[in-house]
Write an enzyme that holds these catalytic residues in place. Structure first.
Site, short mmCIF file in Angstrom:
data_model
loop_
_atom_site.label_atom_id
_atom_site.label_comp_id
_atom_site.label_asym_id
_atom_site.label_seq_id
_atom_site.Cartn_x
_atom_site.Cartn_y
_atom_site.Cartn_z
N LYS A 82 0.81 -1.21 0.00
CA LYS A 82 0.00 0.00 0.00
C LYS A 82 0.85 1.26 0.00
O LYS A 82 0.42 2.31 -0.50
CB LYS A 82 -0.93 0.01 1.22
N GLU A 104 -9.83 5.82 3.17
CA GLU A 104 -10.60 4.73 3.76
C GLU A 104 -9.63 3.60 4.04
O GLU A 104 -8.55 3.52 3.45
CB GLU A 104 -11.67 4.24 2.77
N SER A 358 1.79 -9.64 -0.87
CA SER A 358 1.51 -8.20 -0.81
C SER A 358 1.66 -7.59 0.57
O SER A 358 1.81 -6.37 0.69
CB SER A 358 0.09 -7.93 -1.33
#
Lengths: 372, 234
Positions: A82, A104, A358
């Site tokens: 991210k 969010e 990830s």
């Protein structure tokens, strides 16, 4: 007039109030991409702050008989892919003169990444998070607080990522003149799906170079988990032009927008959505908060329709089994999200496989241990 | 029209809506918007979001909303305008929805998350906001169906403490660009707001506060709408 389409998916299905901000973002992004100093700054931040390039790890014990390479986004600063997107958008927001950021978060990884870059650049940060997700991802809530972000609980509806996203967009509508909406996945109105894909494509570019160095050939299959789909689209971006490389996206069985959804409109874009026949959005269900979302990026819907990427799903139990197996066989505790990709990779009919790992699993320990 | 300024009242579709619409018209409403509820209404604040949740729990899906519209049509003569979100039309079929709404008595349509330029073939009342550029105001005015919905502020639906400081500039720019009637909505809840807003605009739209009053029944709604009417005509 309709812009940002992937086949018939994408577009801008948002209240008029946001259109000028989306135009401004699109223009700012186009200018930034043409500006070598922008890319240089991102490269430098990636190297000196985030820890890029992340390594590629050959896992020999997880699936005997296969050569499975893990792209180690779990080793990126803050513990997940991210940050690639958050860094890029934070630099872009400053170019646009926006000093307040809203975001969010579902699993909390995007919220932590956003809180991190806001701390790094001195930006005001508000993160919307479903009350149910705050309960199951407590450590990330605490991290965001420590990083100086305000976490606002969303107490209605499903109390998960869907409602958190709606509330973040409502905040953006209200404060659009001062605020950049730092969306966490390749979803939302144009230009967000393209912007997030480009910022995450560093995963695919590095992976391609690294596997060619390690093996002298491209992988037979590339696998990534898909919630909104940002790690997957970033990874796939590196291999879309390599026709011989098969690509597989793995959704959570109870949140399989691509495998069992229908065309619909959610959070600003037309895509494949979990919705009923009247267009009302359905609740998604996954043990993994990061995949617990009834929508998916519009480019994934187009890649499914074209057949370029195959989308499958894994159950909570399959993900938990893969979570434990990677820990026991490789000494790596994955996040529950990529554990879905790991679960499907084991039964692939392929010898050389690349998986996007990830994120790391520290945030999921309570949740996983309660089930294992 | 009962007066010079147009009064638009928003009601959420539900079993009581036809009777409530009748009460609103009796109180002086010139146009009634009927909300077709959507699970994720991005443009709406808490009052209308909660009303939508209740309506969905009562089974107000698209077919039931169209029935509600048709029933309301039988009771009142004023223009009826369904207001909803793109997902509802996507699922029902865009053209099919417009046809069905018209057949049930709709005068036009509002889609809160379908800005001017997207699906121009769908005739509807376009919304513009304080953030809209002159170019977007022009596009919306060209494409709109009868009147232009001026969103008075950057924000979601719901009552605000006072009139919007962003509205005068928006009205001034819109007047330079178009002759279509301008009705202002979002945030207007009291007769005082209504009067101040109507000095600028050709009409006002009241949603959240009307939805709250509708929960108290037709008499309360009628009385409230009449107080707005008096403020506009006074």
């Amino acid at each position: 007039m309709t812009t940002g389409l992937y086949g018939t998916y994408g577009g801008r299905y948002v209240p008029e109030t946001l259109i000028p901000a989306l135009d401004e973002l699109e223009a700012g992004w186009a200018a930034a991409r043409r500006d070598p100093s922008f890319q240089n700054e991102l490269d430098r931040l990636g190297r000196e702050y985030a820890g890029r390039p992340t390594p590629l790890t050959l896992s020999e014990r997880f699936a005997p008989g296969k050569r499975i390479y893990l792209k180690r986004e779990d080793l990126l600063h803050t513990g997940a892919h991210k940050l690639n997107n958050a860094l890029g958008q934070a630099v872009l927001a400053q170019r646009l003169g926006k000093r307040r950021i809203v975001a969010e978060t579902g699993a909390g990884q995007h919220g932590v990444a956003t809180a991190t870059v806001c701390a790094r650049f001195g930006l005001e940060c508000v993160v919307y998070m479903g009350a149910e997700d705050m309960r199951r991802q407590r450590p990330n809530v605490e991290r965001m607080g420590l990083l100086g972000a305000e976490v606002r609980p969303v107490e209605f509806g499903t109390k998960t990522l869907k409602e958190a996203t709606s509330e973040a967009i409502r905040d953006w509508i209200t404060n659009v003149e001062t605020t950049h909406y730092l969306i966490g996945s390749c979803v939302g109105p144009h230009p967000y799906p393209e912007l997030v894909r480009e910022l995450q494509s560093v995963i695919g570019r590095e992976s391609r170079t690294q596997i060619l160095e390690a093996e002298g050939r491209l992988p037979e299959v590339v696998v990534a988990c898909v919630g909104g789909g940002s790690n997957a689209i970033g990874m796939f971006a590196g291999f879309l032009d390599d026709a011989e490389v098969k690509m597989v996206g793995v959704e959570a069985r109870g949140a399989a927008s691509l495998s069992s959804g229908r065309p619909g409109v959610l959070h600003g874009a037309r895509s494949s959505i979990l919705a009923d026949e009247d267009g009302q959005i359905l609740d998604a269900h996954s043990i993994s908060a990061g995949l617990d979302y009834p929508g998916v990026g519009p480019e994934h819907a187009a890649l499914r329709d074209s057949g370029r990427v195959e989308y499958v799903s894994a159950t909570d139990d399959e993900a938990l089994a893969a979570f434990r197996r990677l820990a026991e066989t490789e000494g790596i505790i994955p996040a529950l999200e990529p554990a879905h990709a790991l679960a499907r990779a084991a039964d692939l009919d392929a010898g050389l496989v690349l998986i996007c790992l990830s994120g790391r699993g520290d945030k999921d320990l309570d949740q996983a241990l309660a089930h294992l | 029209m009962t007066g010079e300024k147009t009064l638009v009242i928003y009601l959420m579709a539900g079993p009581d809506t036809p009777a409530l619409a009748e009460a609103a018209v009796a109180g002086g409403a010139d146009i009634v918007e009927i909300g077709f509820p959507f699970s994720d209404p991005l443009a709406d604040g808490p009052v209308i979001r909660r009303a939508g949740e209740r309506a969905l729990a009562q089974g107000m899906r698209t077919a039931a909303c169209l029935d509600c519209l048709a029933e309301t049509r039988r009771l009142v003569d004023v223009p009826l305008v369904p207001m909803t979100y793109a997902s509802i039309l996507e699922a029902y079929g865009w053209e099919r929805f417009a046809d069905a709404a018209r057949a049930a008595g709709a005068t036009s349509l509002i889609v809160a998350d379908l800005p001017a330029g997207e699906r121009p073939e769908l005739r509807r009342v376009q919304l513009v906001a304080p953030t809209s550029t002159d170019e977007r105001l022009r596009l919306a005015a060209e494409q709109t169906d009868g009147w232009l919905y001026l969103v008075t502020l950057t924000g979601t639906t719901g009552a605000r403490a006072g009139p919007s400081g962003q509205l005068p500039g928006l009205v001034e720019r819109a007047r330079r660009i178009t002759d279509v009637p301008l009705y202002a909505g979002f945030g207007i809840s009291t007769p005082e707001h209504a009067r101040e807003t109507a000095v600028l605009a050709d009409g006002i739209v009241v949603g959240s506060r009307a939805v709250e009053l509708a929960e108290e029944g037709p008499d309360a709604l009628c009385e409230y709408v009449a107080s707005l009417r008096t403020a506009l005509d006074g």
